[in-house]
Design an enzyme around this catalytic site. Structure first.
Site, PDB file in Angstrom:
ATOM      1  N   GLU A  99       0.284  -1.204   0.267  1.00 39.95           N
ATOM      2  CA  GLU A  99       0.098  -0.001   0.087  1.00 39.95           C
ATOM      3  C   GLU A  99       0.694   1.166   0.226  1.00 39.95           C
ATOM      4  O   GLU A  99       1.761   1.161   0.906  1.00 39.95           O
ATOM      5  CB  GLU A  99      -0.665   0.129   1.377  1.00 39.95           C
ATOM      6  N   GLU A 117     -11.620   1.926   6.350  1.00 37.32           N
ATOM      7  CA  GLU A 117     -10.784   2.358   6.973  1.00 37.32           C
ATOM      8  C   GLU A 117     -11.124   4.092   7.085  1.00 37.32           C
ATOM      9  O   GLU A 117     -10.382   4.764   6.507  1.00 37.32           O
ATOM     10  CB  GLU A 117      -9.175   1.673   6.525  1.00 37.32           C
TER      11      GLU A 117
END
Length: 267
Positions: free
Chosen positions: A151, A249
């Site tokens: 990520e 998230e």
């Protein structure tokens, strides 16, 4: 709330961010009651026996779809170890722990955290370390039927994080050249770096295995109170036939449940 698995995208609750009104072990039940069919885990899982967590998942009819590798020494500023020169042995230990949890939790994806570049250090050395460690990690995980995700994290969230843009992440994926290495695309970080979200998503979609969402700029609910048009983005993911999970998230403005109204149109 009740999320249908026949509806795309499919949403998972990140238990490192959502339902923090209660202790970690109680968040699984709240996620189920809120209608989430799946959860993703950050770091809290490593404080608990994985067999007990697997029982909680089964009890609440939840899938675990993503976990992070251990964070390293958080207090010392570490945010993962995969790209950090001199910590190769520690990374192998962290990877083995993540793989052990993933197998027991039947979690298919592990977010392999790169780590931060120390002041005065040469980024090219971190790149070499990242490529080497990822190559080894992918070989280990492939034997277990697991996928590694990387990520890009924006400097807004983690200053000096080694992997900080989607183009850089794709370069790494292509350089490593393993089928079980994919991109984890967090739209908060993407908007704060490359921007042009829809074009970027469509361009990199073949390499993306997991997407995460939160509002920009506040990193709160992905609702109308931010600069991204999430209903349109979700509609485009449907149109592109995106088949993987979208992780929630974000930091709720208030209580997690009260902030889930944005999900209603997608139920």
């Amino acid at each position: 709330l009740s999320l249908s698995l026949s509806v795309m995208p499919r949403f998972s609750a990140n238990l490192g961010f959502l339902f923090k009104e209660v202790p970690f072990l109680e968040r699984f039940e709240l996620a189920r009651k809120a209608g989430f069919p799946a959860v993703e885990l950050g770091f809290d899982q490593y404080d608990h026996d994985p067999a007990m967590l697997a029982a909680l998942l089964k009890q609440n009819s939840l899938e675990c779809v993503l976990i992070n590798t251990p964070k390293g020494n958080w207090e010392a500023g570490e945010r993962g170890l995969c790209a950090v020169p001199g910590r190769e042995n520690d990374f192998q230990v962290a990877l083995a722990e993540a793989a052990r949890y993933a197998e027991i939790l039947q979690c298919p994806c592990i977010h392999v955290m790169a780590g931060v570049v120390s002041a005065g250090k040469e980024p090219t050395e971190y790149h070499r370390t990242f490529i080497h460690n990822l190559s080894t990690a992918c070989e280990v995980l492939e034997a277990k039927g697991l996928t590694a995700c990387i990520e890009a994290i924006s400097p807004v969230a983690v200053p000096d994080y080694f992997l900080n843009s989607i183009p850089q992440a794709l370069q790494v994926v292509q350089e490593v050249g393993r089928k079980n290495l994919c991109v984890q695309a967090d739209l908060f970080h993407m908007q704060n770096t490359t921007g042009n979200i829809l074009h970027t998503l469509e361009k990199y979609l073949p390499f993306i295995r997991h997407i995460q969402v939160s509002g920009v700029p506040g990193r709160h609910e992905p609702d109308e109170q931010n600069e991204l048009n999430f209903p349109f983005i979700f509609g485009e993911l449907d149109r592109w036939k995106y088949q993987h999970w979208v992780g929630c998230e974000y930091n709720p403005r208030g209580s997690t449940l009260q902030g889930l109204g944005w999900l209603q149109p997608f139920l």
